[in-house]
Design a protein around this motif. Structure first.
Motif, PDB file in Angstrom:
ATOM      1  N   UNK A  78       0.815  -1.208   0.000  1.00 41.40           N
ATOM      2  CA  UNK A  78       0.000   0.000   0.000  1.00 41.40           C
ATOM      3  C   UNK A  78       0.847   1.255   0.000  1.00 41.40           C
ATOM      4  N   UNK A  79       1.940   1.231   0.751  1.00 37.48           N
ATOM      5  CA  UNK A  79       2.840   2.384   0.807  1.00 37.48           C
ATOM      6  C   UNK A  79       3.526   2.629  -0.529  1.00 37.48           C
ATOM      7  N   UNK A  80       3.935   1.562  -1.187  1.00 39.34           N
ATOM      8  CA  UNK A  80       4.531   1.707  -2.517  1.00 39.34           C
ATOM      9  C   UNK A  80       3.476   2.227  -3.485  1.00 39.34           C
ATOM     10  N   UNK A  81       2.292   1.626  -3.444  1.00 39.44           N
ATOM     11  CA  UNK A  81       1.228   1.990  -4.390  1.00 39.44           C
ATOM     12  C   UNK A  81       0.809   3.451  -4.259  1.00 39.44           C
ATOM     13  N   UNK A  82       0.719   3.954  -3.033  1.00 39.62           N
ATOM     14  CA  UNK A  82       0.247   5.333  -2.864  1.00 39.62           C
ATOM     15  C   UNK A  82       1.260   6.362  -3.358  1.00 39.62           C
ATOM     16  N   UNK A  83       2.492   5.947  -3.527  1.00 40.55           N
ATOM     17  CA  UNK A  83       3.527   6.875  -3.979  1.00 40.55           C
ATOM     18  C   UNK A  83       3.828   6.784  -5.471  1.00 40.55           C
ATOM     19  N   UNK A  84       3.074   5.965  -6.174  1.00 49.47           N
ATOM     20  CA  UNK A  84       3.257   5.863  -7.624  1.00 49.47           C
ATOM     21  C   UNK A  84       2.612   7.066  -8.309  1.00 49.47           C
ATOM     22  N   UNK A  85       3.085   7.418  -9.502  1.00 53.84           N
ATOM     23  CA  UNK A  85       2.466   8.530 -10.232  1.00 53.84           C
ATOM     24  C   UNK A  85       1.008   8.217 -10.586  1.00 53.84           C
ATOM     25  N   UNK A  86       0.208   9.265 -10.754  1.00 52.67           N
ATOM     26  CA  UNK A  86      -1.232   9.115 -10.988  1.00 52.67           C
ATOM     27  C   UNK A  86      -1.565   8.243 -12.186  1.00 52.67           C
ATOM     28  N   UNK A  87      -0.711   8.247 -13.215  1.00 53.65           N
ATOM     29  CA  UNK A  87      -1.039   7.486 -14.419  1.00 53.65           C
ATOM     30  C   UNK A  87      -0.875   5.975 -14.219  1.00 53.65           C
ATOM     31  N   UNK A  88      -0.365   5.582 -13.078  1.00 54.18           N
ATOM     32  CA  UNK A  88      -0.252   4.151 -12.771  1.00 54.18           C
ATOM     33  C   UNK A  88      -1.433   3.726 -11.895  1.00 54.18           C
ATOM     34  N   UNK A  89      -2.619   4.161 -12.269  1.00 57.83           N
ATOM     35  CA  UNK A  89      -3.811   3.962 -11.464  1.00 57.83           C
ATOM     36  C   UNK A  89      -4.120   2.491 -11.190  1.00 57.83           C
TER      37      UNK A  89
END
Length: 169
Positions: A78-89
């Motif tokens: 979850x921590x990795x996912x929340x820090x990804x750029x918006x286009x990696x929805x």
């Protein structure tokens, strides 16, 4: 740039430990969670999406094996996912899924996660669920994040800042 290469070194060390027959099962929760996390950092350093995909596969396997007994795999994904750029929805959606899952498991078992993980999980859920329809629940979770972290050792500061921001809208 200062820390370039450290993520790869971490991934290599953790991969050796994960394949070592002498590594105890109790350590695998941590080894595999951090292994996936370090690979996601390697993917960012090298801008290779295939490595990010592999990191999320490791997270998925680790979550399937260990999330019933530890919040660590979901928390880290979850921590990795929340820090990804918006286009990696497609990958960012895991932030909502994982923090929601941790919160539900904690509601069933008060000893599932410690206050640090819970404080950050409540804050991260509120951050990931910004819409007005979720605002009431977000404020409740932010209040919980603040309440369980009286000494500012986890997510309290961030929760207070987000709560202030939501209050101004």
């Amino acid at each position: 740039k200062k820390y370039a290469g450290y993520a790869q070194k971490s991934y290599d060390i953790l991969t050796k430990l994960s394949k070592n027959e002498e590594t105890t099962p109790e350590l695998m929760i941590y080894i595999e969670s951090y292994r996936a996390s370090s690979l996601s950092l390697v993917a960012g350093e090298n801008t290779k999406l295939s490595l990010l995909g592999k990191a999320f596969e490791i997270f998925e396997n680790t979550i399937n094996k260990y999330s019933s007994i530890s919040p660590r795999p979901e928390f880290m994904r979850g921590s990795v996912a929340e820090n990804l750029p918006f286009f990696m929805w497609k990958k960012r959606k895991f932030a909502k899924i994982d923090f929601e899952s941790i919160i539900k498991k904690q509601e069933k078992n008060n000893n599932y996660a410690d206050f640090r993980i819970m404080s950050f999980s409540y804050w991260a859920w509120a951050r990931a669920n910004k819409s007005k329809k979720n605002r009431e629940q977000a404020i409740k979770y932010l209040n919980k994040a603040i309440e369980i972290d009286p000494n500012y050792k986890a997510g309290r500061k961030r929760a207070e800042e987000l709560k202030d921001k939501y209050g101004k809208k």
